[in-house]
Design a protein around this motif. Structure first.
Motif, PDB file in Angstrom:
ATOM      1  N   SER A   1      44.867  31.928  34.830  1.00  0.00           N
ATOM      2  CA  SER A   1      43.992  32.915  35.441  1.00  0.00           C
ATOM      3  C   SER A   1      44.361  34.292  34.910  1.00  0.00           C
ATOM      4  O   SER A   1      45.397  34.472  34.259  1.00  0.00           O
ATOM      5  N   GLN A   2      43.506  35.260  35.195  1.00  0.00           N
ATOM      6  CA  GLN A   2      43.801  36.640  34.797  1.00  0.00           C
ATOM      7  C   GLN A   2      45.097  37.120  35.445  1.00  0.00           C
ATOM      8  O   GLN A   2      45.917  37.788  34.817  1.00  0.00           O
ATOM      9  N   LYS A   3      45.275  36.774  36.713  1.00  0.00           N
ATOM     10  CA  LYS A   3      46.461  37.206  37.449  1.00  0.00           C
ATOM     11  C   LYS A   3      47.729  36.651  36.824  1.00  0.00           C
ATOM     12  O   LYS A   3      48.713  37.386  36.634  1.00  0.00           O
TER      13      LYS A   3
ATOM     14  N   ASP B   1      37.488  40.589  33.496  1.00  0.00           N
ATOM     15  CA  ASP B   1      38.670  39.820  33.113  1.00  0.00           C
ATOM     16  C   ASP B   1      38.320  38.852  31.996  1.00  0.00           C
ATOM     17  O   ASP B   1      37.552  37.908  32.191  1.00  0.00           O
ATOM     18  N   TYR B   2      38.924  39.071  30.829  1.00  0.00           N
ATOM     19  CA  TYR B   2      38.619  38.239  29.670  1.00  0.00           C
ATOM     20  C   TYR B   2      39.105  36.805  29.858  1.00  0.00           C
ATOM     21  O   TYR B   2      38.414  35.854  29.498  1.00  0.00           O
ATOM     22  N   ILE B   3      40.288  36.629  30.426  1.00  0.00           N
ATOM     23  CA  ILE B   3      40.837  35.290  30.617  1.00  0.00           C
ATOM     24  C   ILE B   3      39.967  34.488  31.581  1.00  0.00           C
ATOM     25  O   ILE B   3      39.675  33.314  31.354  1.00  0.00           O
ATOM     26  N   THR B   4      39.519  35.146  32.630  1.00  0.00           N
ATOM     27  CA  THR B   4      38.666  34.469  33.616  1.00  0.00           C
ATOM     28  C   THR B   4      37.327  34.084  33.009  1.00  0.00           C
ATOM     29  O   THR B   4      36.841  32.960  33.198  1.00  0.00           O
TER      30      THR B   4
ATOM     31  N   TRP C   1      48.075  35.575  33.766  1.00  0.00           N
ATOM     32  CA  TRP C   1      48.198  36.132  32.407  1.00  0.00           C
ATOM     33  C   TRP C   1      48.949  37.461  32.463  1.00  0.00           C
ATOM     34  O   TRP C   1      49.885  37.692  31.708  1.00  0.00           O
TER      35      TRP C   1
ATOM     36  N   GLY D   1      44.464  42.043  29.220  1.00  0.00           N
ATOM     37  CA  GLY D   1      43.411  41.049  29.104  1.00  0.00           C
ATOM     38  C   GLY D   1      42.071  41.482  29.662  1.00  0.00           C
ATOM     39  O   GLY D   1      41.242  40.639  30.012  1.00  0.00           O
ATOM     40  N   LYS D   2      41.847  42.787  29.721  1.00  0.00           N
ATOM     41  CA  LYS D   2      40.604  43.279  30.309  1.00  0.00           C
ATOM     42  C   LYS D   2      39.666  43.875  29.252  1.00  0.00           C
ATOM     43  O   LYS D   2      40.107  44.447  28.263  1.00  0.00           O
TER      44      LYS D   2
END
Length: 213
Positions: A101-103, A137-140, A105, A130-131
């Motif tokens: 997740s973004q968190k 959020d890019y990862i999300t 990461w 990662g934004k």
């Protein structure tokens, strides 16, 4: 997301060796060219890792540490240092290659601070927010995740300034969006500070294999 910001995130993911699907061909090839110049280092690392011995007999090791033979004791003390190096490197890459997740990461950087110096932690190719520019959020949005499998360390040069150069082979499972998970093995060249027991440099040499599940 502008090109500069997007490229920074893509570089970070490629340095980790994950999420290579869905990115522009130009950006991917640009990074591949940078990695290509390290081919000789990668081959050297493969040989070192192939010949490395990873298991230590604890009973014999402790006996050697208490030996009255200076040579035996010195060798045991050197082994103690390299064992600590292996533990630090393994813990570092376990953190780097575990996120879903973004968190998680973003949390990698703080967790890794126990095992790496600021130079490593501030490397945008390894750690960033990662934004996108719009705050998303890019990862999300991409559904990127990684799960650490294992790490093997081959010791290289023991320098005179209390540092060790070594190779680390990392195996992990990564998935991107709705793509099938894949097992990938990456090789890094790292530098370890014996006194502070932290990695001071982490450089990706290349990926040796990827196998879809």
């Amino acid at each position: 997301m502008n090109k500069q910001k997007k490229t920074a995130i893509i570089v970070a993911l490629l340095v980790l060796g994950v999420g290579t699907l869905g990115w522009e061909t130009y950006e991917r090839n640009q990074i591949n060219r940078e990695q290509a110049v390290q081919t000789q280092k990668l081959e050297k690392a493969k040989k070192a890792l192939t010949n490395a011995t990873f298991n230590v007999d604890d009973k014999q090791y402790n006996k050697a540490l208490n030996s009255e033979d200076p040579m035996v004791k010195n060798n045991a003390e050197a082994t103690k240092v390299t064992n600590q190096f292996q533990k630090v490197a393994t813990n570092f890459f376990k953190i780097a290659y575990t996120f879903n997740s973004q968190k998680s990461w973003v949390a990698r950087k703080d967790k890794a601070s126990k095992y790496a110096t600021d130079d490593v932690l501030n490397d945008q190719k390894l750690f960033n927010d990662g934004k996108a520019d719009d705050g998303s959020d890019y990862i999300t949005s991409t559904g990127l995740s990684a799960n650490f499998q294992n790490a093997y360390v081959a010791n290289g040069v023991v320098n005179g300034n209390d540092t060790i150069d070594g190779y680390v082979q990392v195996t992990y499972q990564a998935s991107y969006g709705d793509q099938n998970a894949a097992n990938t093995t990456s090789i890094y060249l790292v530098k370890y500070d014996e006194k502070n027991q932290k990695l001071t440099s982490v450089q990706l040499l290349g990926n040796t294999q990827t196998k879809a599940q």
